[in-house]
Design an enzyme around this catalytic site. Structure first.
Site, short mmCIF file in Angstrom:
data_model
loop_
_atom_site.label_atom_id
_atom_site.label_comp_id
_atom_site.label_asym_id
_atom_site.label_seq_id
_atom_site.Cartn_x
_atom_site.Cartn_y
_atom_site.Cartn_z
N ARG A 124 0.81 -1.23 0.00
CA ARG A 124 0.00 0.00 0.00
C ARG A 124 0.84 1.27 0.00
NH1 ARG A 124 -3.13 -3.03 3.67
NH2 ARG A 124 -5.00 -3.85 2.65
N LYS A 137 1.87 11.35 -11.33
CA LYS A 137 1.07 10.35 -12.04
C LYS A 137 1.95 9.15 -12.31
CE LYS A 137 -2.38 12.89 -14.75
NZ LYS A 137 -2.79 13.22 -16.14
N GLU A 142 7.44 18.68 -25.20
CA GLU A 142 6.74 18.99 -23.94
C GLU A 142 7.20 20.35 -23.40
OE1 GLU A 142 4.22 17.50 -22.58
OE2 GLU A 142 4.23 15.43 -23.28
N LYS A 159 4.74 23.26 -14.06
CA LYS A 159 3.96 22.04 -13.81
C LYS A 159 3.52 21.98 -12.35
CE LYS A 159 3.21 17.24 -14.70
NZ LYS A 159 3.56 16.01 -15.39
N GLU A 219 -6.44 16.23 -11.41
CA GLU A 219 -6.97 16.64 -12.72
C GLU A 219 -8.48 16.86 -12.73
OE1 GLU A 219 -4.70 14.83 -15.94
OE2 GLU A 219 -6.49 14.94 -17.17
N ARG A 221 -5.48 21.03 -14.02
CA ARG A 221 -4.44 20.13 -14.54
C ARG A 221 -4.70 19.71 -15.99
NH1 ARG A 221 -1.05 15.44 -11.32
NH2 ARG A 221 0.33 14.98 -13.05
N ASN A 224 -2.72 18.79 -20.84
CA ASN A 224 -3.01 17.89 -21.97
C ASN A 224 -3.06 18.62 -23.30
OD1 ASN A 224 -3.24 15.70 -20.22
ND2 ASN A 224 -5.35 16.29 -19.73
N HIS A 234 -2.52 16.85 -26.56
CA HIS A 234 -2.45 15.42 -26.26
C HIS A 234 -3.62 14.59 -26.79
CE1 HIS A 234 0.97 16.53 -23.86
NE2 HIS A 234 1.12 15.31 -23.38
N HIS A 262 -2.56 11.27 -28.51
CA HIS A 262 -2.89 9.91 -28.05
C HIS A 262 -3.55 9.12 -29.16
CE1 HIS A 262 -2.68 11.02 -23.51
NE2 HIS A 262 -1.51 10.71 -24.02
N HIS A 286 6.49 9.85 -27.86
CA HIS A 286 5.39 10.60 -27.25
C HIS A 286 5.49 12.09 -27.63
CE1 HIS A 286 2.27 11.68 -24.46
NE2 HIS A 286 3.08 12.52 -23.82
N1 LIG Z 1 3.67 10.29 -15.41
C1 LIG Z 1 3.51 11.33 -16.18
O1 LIG Z 1 3.02 12.40 -15.76
C2 LIG Z 1 3.93 11.24 -17.60
C3 LIG Z 1 4.02 12.41 -18.39
C4 LIG Z 1 4.49 12.29 -19.71
C5 LIG Z 1 4.87 11.05 -20.19
N2 LIG Z 1 4.77 9.95 -19.40
C6 LIG Z 1 5.19 8.63 -19.88
O2 LIG Z 1 6.59 8.69 -20.16
C7 LIG Z 1 6.90 7.69 -21.13
C8 LIG Z 1 7.84 8.29 -22.14
O3 LIG Z 1 9.01 8.66 -21.47
P1 LIG Z 1 10.38 8.92 -22.24
O4 LIG Z 1 10.14 9.81 -23.39
O5 LIG Z 1 11.37 9.31 -21.23
O6 LIG Z 1 10.69 7.50 -22.89
P2 LIG Z 1 11.43 6.21 -22.32
O7 LIG Z 1 11.34 6.07 -20.89
O8 LIG Z 1 10.93 5.09 -23.18
O9 LIG Z 1 12.95 6.50 -22.71
C9 LIG Z 1 13.30 6.62 -24.06
C10 LIG Z 1 14.54 5.82 -24.39
O10 LIG Z 1 15.68 6.54 -23.96
C11 LIG Z 1 16.53 5.68 -23.20
N3 LIG Z 1 17.24 6.53 -22.27
C12 LIG Z 1 16.82 6.99 -21.07
N4 LIG Z 1 17.73 7.82 -20.57
C13 LIG Z 1 18.74 7.88 -21.44
C14 LIG Z 1 19.97 8.58 -21.48
N5 LIG Z 1 20.31 9.42 -20.52
N6 LIG Z 1 20.78 8.42 -22.55
C15 LIG Z 1 20.41 7.61 -23.56
N7 LIG Z 1 19.27 6.92 -23.60
C16 LIG Z 1 18.44 7.06 -22.54
C17 LIG Z 1 15.60 4.69 -22.57
O11 LIG Z 1 16.28 3.55 -22.15
C18 LIG Z 1 14.64 4.45 -23.72
O12 LIG Z 1 15.17 3.55 -24.64
C19 LIG Z 1 5.59 7.20 -21.68
O13 LIG Z 1 5.29 5.94 -21.15
C20 LIG Z 1 4.57 8.22 -21.18
O14 LIG Z 1 3.30 7.67 -20.99
C21 LIG Z 1 4.33 10.03 -18.12
#
Ligand SMILES: NC(=O)c1ccc[n+]([C@@H]2O[C@H](COP(=O)([O-])OP(=O)(O)OC[C@H]3O[C@@H](n4cnc5c(N)ncnc54)[C@H](O)[C@@H]3O)[C@@H](O)[C@H]2O)c1
Length: 361
Positions: free
Chosen positions: A118, A140, A182, A231, A241, A245, A249, A252, A256, A269
């Site tokens: 939990r 999130k 972003e 943010k 949200e 919040r 989006n 987005h 999506h 993304h």
């Molecule tokens: N929680 C939230 O509020 C929120 C907001 C926006 C996006 N997201 C989520 O985030 C995800 C996308 O995140 P992302 O764009 O970071 O992608 P990711 O986590 O897939 O990373 C992208 C790639 O870069 C590599 N990588 C990471 N750090 C690195 C570094 N320093 N040098 C070289 N390679 C590196 C990773 O291993 C991966 O292959 C999605 O799942 C999305 O839904 C969440």
């Protein structure tokens, strides 16, 4: 030397720090151990981050869970595997899960931290630009299911976030640009974020875009800090949200839809969000919600960072269907965040006929 932003969510007792620095990466482990009080721990890293940084970070291999790369890995099976490792390592409520990676690692690790016993301690070390400005901030956490992306999740704030910009040096161009989309989004929504300070992010990015693209860490750290503060100013007032919040989006809904229709294989993304922002600027201009000057200025900013205003020939019916089933949709309306003028946005409804007449799909 760390820059520090404190996060306090309205109505919650807990507050936590986000540290931003360019110190040597090999100091992170000690800093985590010194500043957060926890017993044993498990680190989750993506495969690529493990290969690049595990030796420098210095965590014991037995304390690391390696997650394969890609959105597809943010799934229930891997969530269960992380929980199994927590159990094997006898993690308890005084233990911590530490996410070192991009948004995928942060989201799945955060969801495991939120649900194991939990809720245990959760520390984020974001290593992509997108994770620095977006996914590691705001609480999130989620996994994807076959029924939808981020469909199973929680609002769970971390105990601390350690942002070290040196990680960004090894990002490939595509991943860097994904985060930049972003960043640009914050320029379009800044004035609606209810922040106490006017950062002028739109103009700052328009002037200094080349320095950002050249990975000038001084400029990047400034921008990252601004995005984080924007943010936080939104999330602290509306964690779950209910209202404000939703502006995060911006771009987005369409994003999506094109991510889903291509099974998350064609776009990062951020790329999808950039197309989503072009889409909504074109739509708002078609309906005269914004004037031509603002549309030009906004789309020029996106183009300065190398994004293209491109139309795709996706099945229109399916795109609308996905937009309808988006978590953000209400009743039969497709809700979107509309641009109004420089830095200002508001929630509105997407008129499907107008989308078709404007030739946006
Ligand atoms: N929680 C939230 O509020 C929120 C907001 C926006 C996006 N997201 C989520 O985030 C995800 C996308 O995140 P992302 O764009 O970071 O992608 P990711 O986590 O897939 O990373 C992208 C790639 O870069 C590599 N990588 C990471 N750090 C690195 C570094 N320093 N040098 C070289 N390679 C590196 C990773 O291993 C991966 O292959 C999605 O799942 C999305 O839904 C969440």
């Amino acid at each position: 030397m760390s820059d520090k932003v404190n996060v306090k969510i309205e109505g919650k007792q807990k507050s936590y720090p986000i540290y931003i620095d360019t110190d040597p990466i090999d100091e992170i482990k000690d800093r985590i151990m010194q500043s957060i009080d926890f017993q044993n721990f498990l680190v989750v890293m993506s495969e690529k981050v493990y290969k690049l940084y595990s030796a420098t970070l210095g965590f014991d291999k037995n304390d690391i869970f390696i997650l394969k790369d890609g959105e597809i890995e943010k799934n229930f099976q891997n969530y269960q595997k992380i929980i199994k490792r927590c159990e094997e390592k006898k993690l308890n409520r005084k233990s911590a899960l530490i996410a070192v990676g991009g948004g995928v690692v942060g989201d799945i690790t955060g969801f495991a931290a939120a649900t194991y016993m939990r809720g245990i301690k959760f520390i984020q070390v974001p290593t992509t630009l997108l994770a620095c400005v977006d996914s590691s901030v705001g609480g999130k956490v989620a996994i994807d299911t076959k029924f939808g992306k981020n469909l199973v999740g929680a609002f769970y704030q971390p105990d601390a976030v350690f942002e070290n910009l040196n990680f960004l040096k090894t990002l490939d161009e595509r991943q860097l640009k994904s985060g930049l989309a972003e960043v640009i989004k914050y320029a379009f929504i800044e004035k609606s974020c209810n922040a106490t300070f006017d950062y002028g992010l739109f103009d700052f990015l328009s002037i200094h875009y080349q320095k950002v693209l050249d990975l000038n860490l001084r400029f990047l750290s400034k921008i990252i800090r601004v995005c984080i503060e924007l943010k936080i100013s939104v999330v602290s007032k509306d964690e779950q949200e209910a209202n404000l919040r939703k502006i995060l989006n911006f771009g987005h809904t369409y994003a999506h839809a094109i991510e889903t229709i291509t099974n998350y294989k064609q776009f990062t993304h951020g790329e999808a969000v950039a197309y989503g922002m072009f889409f909504i600027f074109n739509y708002a201009h078609y309906l005269k919600i914004i004037d031509a000057n603002y549309k030009e200025a906004a789309t020029d900013l996106l183009k300065k960072f190398g994004f293209e205003d491109k139309k795709f020939k996706f099945d229109k019916k399916k795109i609308f269907q996905i937009m309808h089933s988006d978590k953000k949709a209400e009743n039969f309306d497709i809700k979107v965040i509309l641009p109004l003028m420089k830095g200002y946005v508001k929630e509105g409804t997407l008129d499907k006929n107008a989308v078709l007449k404007a030739g946006l799909l």
